[in-house]
Design a protein around this motif. Structure first.
Motif, short mmCIF file in Angstrom:
data_model
loop_
_atom_site.label_atom_id
_atom_site.label_comp_id
_atom_site.label_asym_id
_atom_site.label_seq_id
_atom_site.Cartn_x
_atom_site.Cartn_y
_atom_site.Cartn_z
N ALA A 87 11.21 6.85 -9.98
CA ALA A 87 12.33 6.86 -9.03
C ALA A 87 11.92 6.27 -7.69
N THR A 88 10.68 6.54 -7.28
CA THR A 88 10.21 5.99 -6.01
C THR A 88 10.15 4.48 -6.04
N ILE A 89 9.72 3.92 -7.17
CA ILE A 89 9.65 2.46 -7.29
C ILE A 89 11.01 1.82 -7.07
N PHE A 90 12.04 2.33 -7.75
CA PHE A 90 13.37 1.71 -7.64
C PHE A 90 14.02 2.01 -6.30
N LEU A 91 13.92 3.25 -5.84
CA LEU A 91 14.56 3.59 -4.57
C LEU A 91 13.91 2.86 -3.40
N PHE A 92 12.59 2.76 -3.41
CA PHE A 92 11.92 2.07 -2.32
C PHE A 92 12.27 0.59 -2.30
N SER A 93 12.24 -0.06 -3.49
CA SER A 93 12.48 -1.50 -3.53
C SER A 93 13.88 -1.86 -3.06
N PHE A 94 14.89 -1.11 -3.52
CA PHE A 94 16.27 -1.45 -3.15
C PHE A 94 16.63 -0.96 -1.75
N SER A 95 15.94 0.05 -1.25
CA SER A 95 16.23 0.51 0.11
C SER A 95 15.68 -0.44 1.17
N THR A 96 14.75 -1.33 0.79
CA THR A 96 14.26 -2.32 1.75
C THR A 96 15.37 -3.26 2.20
N MET A 97 16.41 -3.39 1.37
CA MET A 97 17.52 -4.25 1.75
C MET A 97 18.25 -3.71 2.97
N PHE A 98 18.20 -2.40 3.18
CA PHE A 98 18.88 -1.77 4.32
C PHE A 98 17.89 -1.22 5.34
N LYS A 99 16.59 -1.47 5.11
CA LYS A 99 15.54 -0.99 6.01
C LYS A 99 15.62 0.52 6.19
N ALA A 100 15.89 1.23 5.11
CA ALA A 100 16.06 2.68 5.17
C ALA A 100 15.03 3.39 4.32
N THR A 101 13.84 2.84 4.21
CA THR A 101 12.80 3.45 3.38
C THR A 101 12.17 4.62 4.14
N LYS A 102 12.03 5.76 3.46
CA LYS A 102 11.37 6.92 4.07
C LYS A 102 9.88 6.93 3.78
N GLU A 103 9.43 6.15 2.77
CA GLU A 103 8.02 6.07 2.45
C GLU A 103 7.30 5.14 3.43
N GLN A 104 6.13 5.55 3.88
CA GLN A 104 5.34 4.76 4.79
C GLN A 104 4.31 3.94 4.00
N ILE A 105 4.08 2.71 4.45
CA ILE A 105 3.09 1.83 3.84
C ILE A 105 1.80 1.94 4.64
N VAL A 106 0.70 2.30 3.98
CA VAL A 106 -0.56 2.54 4.69
C VAL A 106 -1.62 1.49 4.38
N SER A 107 -1.52 0.82 3.25
CA SER A 107 -2.55 -0.17 2.89
C SER A 107 -2.27 -1.51 3.55
N ALA A 108 -3.33 -2.25 3.82
CA ALA A 108 -3.17 -3.57 4.45
C ALA A 108 -2.48 -4.55 3.50
#
Length: 413
Positions: free
Chosen positions: A118-139
């Motif tokens: 679920a995280t894979i799909f929700l994160f990928s499609f939420s980038t279209m609205f810049k509404a991701t709650k997951e933080q990206i930590v890796s370079a």
């Protein structure tokens, strides 16, 4: 001297002369010249001399048109089907890549399999609205997100522009979109009496003469187009552009569709080697240079405004996949580089870990008893199990294994 053109005869509802016969009479010496709307075509230039063209002409297709009603799924029209499919696949691919890069470092991308999916799909499609709650930590993950947001910005801007054009520009449609439709079907095709159109269509497009219907007046044009091929009319009329523009200046239910079939011009016909042809050509060029020729054209053909609008098919506003192929290749290149760097890092860690855990006394016996395929499958299982662990756990393991060595070295000193 007052000149009468073919178009003025149309307006006056006079009988239309057969142009080919008129040109033959000039070649035979019956007339010294033929002055009028005579198209300069190959078979006529073989028997008479023409002046310079005084009007640019060419064959166009006249067909009924209608306003296209907005559908409930108009939001899907800006992109083609291939573009929608590739864009959706790109969202999923980007989500999978981010999950791979963040799984070992980020708790937001860990947990039960259902949650991770679920995280894979929700994160990928939420980038279209810049509404991701997951933080990206890796370079590497941040690099991928930057590239993906750039790609997404271009697609969103193009989609918005195309949808705006579809909603604001008047969309027209016609059952006939070009000469290909007329060639492939059995629909009757209209043409003007005395025109060179029948021979041109038969020679260049192999259209049967039985499909061609001769029409004489603008009223015949209108009646045949309104009836359509089903009720005994025609599907379209092929005629020279000036005639069609004059007809369309009074009609709003018809329009020019497709691309022009030919480019030619109108000229005056004289006997072969007649010096009058040179004098008339010189005068036509002078009128063209001074702008008088254009004024004459507007006077006789554009009394109510020249009709130059072509049908705008909704498909012309769609964004094809080919227009964004370079953008998707650019994004795929960075995704591939990020995955390769990640694999290189994890393989190096995995090899280092196995060297630390290896027992030299048992390695030779196990190697001889196991087959190559079973060893490979075992290594792959161990590798996937290894990369599933958190990065902190692996670092602690490396630190723990190296600690006794440091103690031994210090005691030896």
């Amino acid at each position: 001297m007052e000149f009468f053109t073919h178009s003025t005869l149309l307006e006056m509802e006079c009988p239309i002369p057969v142009t080919d016969e008129l040109v033959k009479m000039v070649a035979e010496g019956v007339f010294d010249a033929a002055v009028g709307d005579i198209a300069i075509v190959t078979n006529r230039t073989k028997i008479v001399d023409f002046t310079q063209p005084f009007i640019a002409s060419g064959l166009v297709i006249l067909a009924p048109i209608k306003n296209t009603k907005s559908s409930a799924w108009i939001i899907l029209q800006p992109l083609t089907v291939e573009m929608w499919c590739v864009t959706a696949a790109s969202f999923v691919l980007m989500g999978v890549v981010i999950w791979i890069l963040e799984h070992r470092l980020n708790d937001d991308f860990r947990g039960p399999p259902k949650r991770q999916l679920a995280t894979i799909f929700l994160f990928s499609f939420s980038t279209m609205f810049k509404a991701t709650k997951e933080q990206i930590v890796s370079a590497l993950g941040r690099l991928v997100i930057i590239v993906w947001l750039f790609v997404l910005m271009v697609i969103k801007a193009s989609y918005t522009a195309s949808l705006t054009s579809i909603l604001t520009v008047k969309q027209l449609s016609s059952p006939v979109t070009g000469i290909e439709d007329l060639v492939a079907s059995n629909w009757p095709i209209g043409y003007q009496v005395g025109s060179f159109v029948p021979g041109y269509l038969v020679e260049n497009f192999n259209i049967a003469r039985s499909k061609l219907v001769s029409l004489g007046t603008p009223e015949d044009y209108e009646r045949a187009l309104r009836q359509g091929p089903i009720k005994g009319g025609v599907a379209a009329i092929i005629d020279e552009r000036p005639y069609v523009e004059l007809f369309l200046s009074k009609q709003t239910e018809f329009g020019i569709v497709g691309q022009p079939l030919s480019k030619s011009g109108w000229g005056f016909a004289f006997e072969k080697n007649s010096p009058l042809a040179v004098d008339m050509s010189t005068e036509i060029l002078r009128l063209s240079e001074t702008g008088e020729l254009q004024k004459i054209y507007k006077k006789w053909f554009c009394r109510k405004g020249c009709f130059t609008e072509k049908i705008q098919q909704s498909k012309s506003n769609q964004l094809p996949l080919s227009s964004f192929m370079g953008l998707f290749l650019f994004c795929s290149f960075f995704l591939l580089i990020a995955i390769l760097i990640f694999l290189l890092q994890t393989v190096c860690q995995f090899v280092r870990c196995k060297r630390m855990q290896m027992d030299p006394s048992s390695s030779s016996s196990s190697t001889s008893s196991e087959s190559f395929s079973s060893r490979c499958s075992q290594v792959m299982r161990n590798y996937f199990s290894f990369i599933d662990k958190k990065e902190d756990t692996i670092k602690k393991m490396f630190k723990h294994n190296s600690h006794p060595e440091s103690q031994a070295s210090s005691s030896g000193v």
